[in-house]
Write an enzyme that holds these catalytic residues in place. Structure first.
Site, PDB file in Angstrom:
ATOM      1  N   THR A  13      81.845  64.924 -14.990  1.00  0.00           N
ATOM      2  CA  THR A  13      80.848  64.573 -16.002  1.00  0.00           C
ATOM      3  C   THR A  13      79.654  63.849 -15.404  1.00  0.00           C
ATOM      4  OG1 THR A  13      82.539  64.444 -17.727  1.00  0.00           O
ATOM      5  CG2 THR A  13      80.476  63.302 -18.157  1.00  0.00           C
ATOM      6  N   SER A  55      86.801  67.934 -13.193  1.00  0.00           N
ATOM      7  CA  SER A  55      88.029  67.383 -12.617  1.00  0.00           C
ATOM      8  C   SER A  55      89.305  68.126 -12.999  1.00  0.00           C
ATOM      9  CB  SER A  55      88.159  65.892 -12.922  1.00  0.00           C
ATOM     10  OG  SER A  55      88.220  65.636 -14.296  1.00  0.00           O
ATOM     11  N   THR A  88      86.514  62.269 -14.423  1.00  0.00           N
ATOM     12  CA  THR A  88      87.443  61.208 -14.783  1.00  0.00           C
ATOM     13  C   THR A  88      88.843  61.688 -15.133  1.00  0.00           C
ATOM     14  OG1 THR A  88      86.674  61.246 -17.078  1.00  0.00           O
ATOM     15  CG2 THR A  88      85.583  59.702 -15.575  1.00  0.00           C
ATOM     16  N   ASP A  89      89.011  62.950 -15.527  1.00  0.00           N
ATOM     17  CA  ASP A  89      90.323  63.401 -15.988  1.00  0.00           C
ATOM     18  C   ASP A  89      91.398  63.297 -14.909  1.00  0.00           C
ATOM     19  OD1 ASP A  89      89.343  63.929 -18.489  1.00  0.00           O
ATOM     20  OD2 ASP A  89      89.308  66.106 -18.271  1.00  0.00           O
TER      21      ASP A  89
END
Length: 323
Positions: A13, A55, A88-89
């Site tokens: 992101t 991610s 971030t995942d």
């Protein structure tokens, strides 16, 4: 003298843009951070884009490539720190992979964003600048791999994503952050206990992760058995207990010398062999299940994948998971 910071972009992101008409967030042709980060005083940024991936697309093989790249760069040039931008995942999994495999003393810092580069209140550039602050801080050396988000410094071992969209999503349950970042600098109030790095040069092991639930039986275990697993991680109930209907499936896997690591599905506490009833932790320990020292499921899976490349002995795996 300027400090040399290796800045590695991998996507996520933080590198994406929002379509203001549809609200869709997706990667563009180029990473917007590549153009928006201005020169920083006393810092020589060595910038590369190793991947440009959301991610969920990141694999353990990508993590190994990233680890190898960092090691090679640290051998061929003088580096004072490394900063990695990441979606971030799966950020916590990449951070933990690097934490257990790298043996560098220089700061290695991961960061990301919950809002894309052109959204109102975008947090990407700010988080990146904070991560660079940590990477150049002398007192950030020998701290292991760190995650810097939302003015906080977390260890790779403890940090996890706790909210789907909030910018304060990254937290370290039970232990909290080890430091903070503000305009005045970087301040640490804890120092993590580090362990020796695990050697890994390839990743060929097939390790599954499942979560236990009330009334669970051996059905999933039978299905996993047919897939010829090299290892299994189970997020168990409470302190490390499982429904008794799972016991036949567990025994079949153990009889095939498939290591099973047990963690808790709770995000606080440590799985322990406390309860003596059928399916309780004491019975599971006696059967040969390995109890992990406070890792969550996704990180335990990463660690087991790495550990199995060098050993399948239960005693050695137990020692690795005790730290």
């Amino acid at each position: 003298m300027n400090k040399n910071i290796l800045l590695i972009h991998t996507g996520g992101t933080i590198s994406m843009e929002e379509d203001h008409e549809t609200g869709e967030v997706k990667p563009g042709e180029t990473n917007p951070l590549m153009d928006h980060l201005k020169e920083l005083p006393d810092i020589n940024l060595i910038t590369t884009e190793l991947f440009h991936l959301p991610s969920p697309h990141i694999t353990p093989e990508n993590m190994l490539h990233l680890k190898t790249y960092i090691e090679e760069e640290s051998k061929t040039r003088h580096l004072d720190g490394v900063v990695i931008t990441h979606g971030t995942d799966t950020l916590e999994e990449t951070a933990y992979f690097l934490d257990v495999t790298l043996s560098l003393t220089i700061p290695v810092v991961l960061t990301g964003a919950m809002r894309s580069s052109n959204e109102l209140g975008s947090d990407g550039l700010y988080n990146l600048l904070s991560a660079i602050k940590v990477a150049v801080a002398d007192h950030a050396k020998s701290m292991g791999v760190l995650v810097v988000m939302n003015d906080e410094v977390h260890t790779a071992k403890n940090v996890t994503k706790t909210h789907t969209s909030n910018i304060a999503t990254f937290q370290s349950p039970q232990y909290g952050p080890i430091g903070i970042v503000n305009k005045a600098g970087v301040f640490f109030h804890h120092k993590p206990i580090l362990t020796s790095a695990l050697h890994v040069s390839k990743l060929n092991k097939n390790v599954f992760l499942i979560k236990a639930f009330a009334g669970m039986d051996s059905s999933l275990l039978k299905g996993i058995e047919q897939l010829n697993p090299d290892g299994l991680v189970i997020e168990a109930l409470g302190q490390g207990n499982l429904p008794p209907m799972m016991l036949p499936g567990l025994k079949n896997l153990l009889d095939k010398n498939i290591p099973i690591v047990l963690v808790s599905r709770c995000f606080n506490g440590i799985a322990q062999d406390v309860y003596g009833y059928e399916g309780g932790g004491r019975q599971l320990k006696d059967m040969g299940l390995i109890f992990s020292n406070g890792l969550n499921g996704q990180k335990a899976r990463i660690k087991l994948m790495i550990a199995l490349e060098t050993s399948t002995e239960i005693e050695e795996l137990e020692a690795i998971f005790s730290t």
